[in-house]
Motif scaffolding. Structure first.
Motif, mmCIF file in Angstrom:
data_model
loop_
_atom_site.group_PDB
_atom_site.id
_atom_site.type_symbol
_atom_site.label_atom_id
_atom_site.label_comp_id
_atom_site.label_asym_id
_atom_site.label_seq_id
_atom_site.Cartn_x
_atom_site.Cartn_y
_atom_site.Cartn_z
ATOM 1 N N SER A 218 0.827 -1.210 0.000
ATOM 2 C CA SER A 218 0.000 0.000 0.000
ATOM 3 C C SER A 218 0.862 1.260 0.000
ATOM 4 C CB SER A 218 -0.940 0.002 1.205
ATOM 5 O OG SER A 218 -0.219 -0.047 2.422
ATOM 6 N N TRP A 221 2.108 1.754 -3.488
ATOM 7 C CA TRP A 221 1.062 2.238 -4.385
ATOM 8 C C TRP A 221 0.840 3.739 -4.189
ATOM 9 C CZ3 TRP A 221 -1.363 0.329 -8.504
ATOM 10 C CH2 TRP A 221 -2.498 1.003 -8.965
ATOM 11 N N MET A 222 0.825 4.187 -2.943
ATOM 12 C CA MET A 222 0.598 5.616 -2.681
ATOM 13 C C MET A 222 1.737 6.487 -3.195
ATOM 14 S SD MET A 222 -1.184 5.893 1.072
ATOM 15 C CE MET A 222 0.228 5.206 1.909
ATOM 16 N N ARG A 224 3.878 5.713 -5.710
ATOM 17 C CA ARG A 224 4.375 5.232 -7.006
ATOM 18 C C ARG A 224 4.770 6.378 -7.922
ATOM 19 N NH1 ARG A 224 -1.093 5.100 -6.975
ATOM 20 N NH2 ARG A 224 -2.251 5.746 -8.829
ATOM 21 N N GLY A 322 -8.230 0.893 -10.735
ATOM 22 C CA GLY A 322 -7.175 1.780 -10.258
ATOM 23 C C GLY A 322 -7.693 2.803 -9.264
ATOM 24 N N GLY A 323 -8.893 3.327 -9.514
ATOM 25 C CA GLY A 323 -9.489 4.282 -8.589
ATOM 26 C C GLY A 323 -9.808 3.653 -7.246
ATOM 27 N N LYS A 324 -10.282 2.419 -7.262
ATOM 28 C CA LYS A 324 -10.567 1.733 -6.000
ATOM 29 C C LYS A 324 -9.277 1.474 -5.218
ATOM 30 C CE LYS A 324 -14.867 -0.514 -7.377
ATOM 31 N NZ LYS A 324 -15.574 -1.787 -7.644
ATOM 32 N N ASP A 326 -6.622 3.323 -5.345
ATOM 33 C CA ASP A 326 -6.244 4.628 -4.796
ATOM 34 C C ASP A 326 -7.022 4.929 -3.520
ATOM 35 O OD1 ASP A 326 -4.331 5.261 -6.690
ATOM 36 O OD2 ASP A 326 -5.757 6.234 -8.034
ATOM 37 N N ALA A 327 -8.314 4.624 -3.542
ATOM 38 C CA ALA A 327 -9.151 4.900 -2.377
ATOM 39 C C ALA A 327 -8.818 3.982 -1.207
ATOM 40 C CB ALA A 327 -10.626 4.758 -2.754
ATOM 41 N N ALA A 329 -5.816 2.382 -0.599
ATOM 42 C CA ALA A 329 -4.429 2.364 -0.155
ATOM 43 C C ALA A 329 -4.219 3.162 1.124
ATOM 44 C CB ALA A 329 -3.513 2.889 -1.264
#
Length: 394
Positions: A218, A221-222, A224, A322-324, A326-327, A329
């Protein structure tokens, strides 16, 4: 899998496990300890500076517009970027963020939304936030950037990759002990310090395995964007405002009322008036009945700055994959998707990372010393041959 191949893969995994842990050990300690503290960052901040955050809803009606005007008076040369809004269940001051004319760090005004009183100001940015003025924010920057800006963030991202490698390879190396350790059937060896550290390393690693992998993935991902060219082109901090400031004939309070009409049950967490592509209000938050693991910023309502017409209404269930991610992470990384038991698990995992680094390093040093100075086994004692008959001659 053939036994020879299994042995080769286990040895290779052990080397990767050891070296990834050694290379990232120091950063693991810093990030793990700071992360354990940040699980309760709101509670710590409120306990250290109660006057900055303690408000009384009975003092009047909350007004976002009044808070905005107070912040603008506090930072007359800066451009207000937006404001962070506390959840309805925990009333607190509004954190209004502004950027100076030359960019750089964020200026934050903490304003009582019920009276419009300025409770205090803060500054956010690597090299600008001071520990004794704002210890929680300083620890936050230590966790994500080692207080070293973009270079520090790159080091943290590389350490997250090493942590993920260490977790995956450690899982393969200790695969036979996983179930025994999880079911409390793996005994804690107490004979000698090396046996104790080896058992402690294995048990802590198994029990924090899933959460450590979640934290590293996570976090990657945040952050990246660290590997993009745009990240290194922009200045270390917020860029200077360009173009005319966004304007609207409507107040922030009117925008919030329109957002709640567009999405009944909407709880705002961030309110902003953006200038591009057109002047528009952007409100991020969550739905009162939405899943908690999506966090407080997954839902959005976008309004036209001219007439408050609804331009977009978005809920996390409608996002792309991808949006999920982002939400998910941010709340999954910080442990804000559950109550106190979940937060305590995150604290234990954060403390477990430095413990794994310390015990792993000691075990590696012990193995290295043994290879450099192997213990020689005593050879057979030489004896004089005895004749088959008679007695030996003296």
């Amino acid at each position: 899998m053939p036994p020879a191949l299994r042995v080769t893969l286990t040895r290779l995994a052990m080397r990767i496990h050891s070296w990834s842990g050694l290379l990232g050990a120091l950063v693991f300690v810093v990030v793990g300890l700071s992360g354990a503290v940040l699980v309760f960052h709101k509670e710590l901040d409120a306990a250290l500076f109660p006057r900055l955050f303690d408000v009384r809803p009975a003092d009047g009606e909350a007004s976002y517009q009044r808070a905005l005007e107070t912040a603008q008076r506090a930072f007359p040369e800066a451009r207000v970027r937006g404001m962070r809004v506390p959840p309805p269940s925990a009333p607190s001051t509004l954190a209004v963020q502004a950027v100076g004319p030359r960019g750089g760090p964020l200026h934050i005004a903490l304003v009582d939304p019920y009276t419009g009183e300025l409770r205090g100001t803060r500054i956010w940015g690597a090299g600008h936030t001071r520990f004794f003025d704002d210890p929680v924010s300083w620890i936050y920057q230590l966790h994500y950037q080692l207080t070293a800006g973009q270079v520090g963030q790159l080091v943290v991202v590389l350490a997250a990759i090493l942590l993920a490698l260490s977790v995956v390879t450690g899982t393969f190396v200790y695969r036979k002990q996983l179930l025994r350790a999880l079911t409390f059937r793996e005994p804690m060896r107490r004979k000698g310090w090396q046996a104790r550290f080896s058992s402690l390393h294995r048990l802590v690693g198994v029990w924090t395995l899933a959460l450590n992998l979640l934290l590293s993935v996570s976090g990657l991902w945040m952050l990246r964007a660290t590997f993009t060219a745009d990240f290194w082109k922009r200045p270390d901090g917020r860029p200077a405002p360009t173009g005319p400031a966004p304007r609207s004939a409507h107040s922030f309070d009117e925008a919030l009322a329109a957002a709640r009409r567009a999405m009944p049950g909407f709880e705002p967490s961030w309110v902003e008036l953006r200038a591009q592509p057109t002047d528009r209000f952007v409100l991020l938050g969550r739905h009162a009945e939405g899943a908690s693991f999506y966090g407080r910023y997954a839902s959005a309502v976008v309004l036209d700055g001219k007439d408050l017409g609804v331009l977009e209404v978005r809920r996390p269930e409608e996002l792309s994959l991808g949006g999920k991610l982002d939400a998910l992470a941010f709340p999954l990384h910080q442990g804000h998707w559950g109550g106190l038991p979940v937060k305590l698990l995150y604290v234990l995992s954060g403390l477990g990372i430095p413990m794994l680094s310390l015990t792993g390093m000691l075990l590696w040093l012990r193995r290295t010393r043994r290879r450099a100075h192997p213990v020689r086994q005593p050879g057979p004692v030489a004896t004089r041959p005895v004749p088959a008959t008679g007695t030996p001659k003296v």
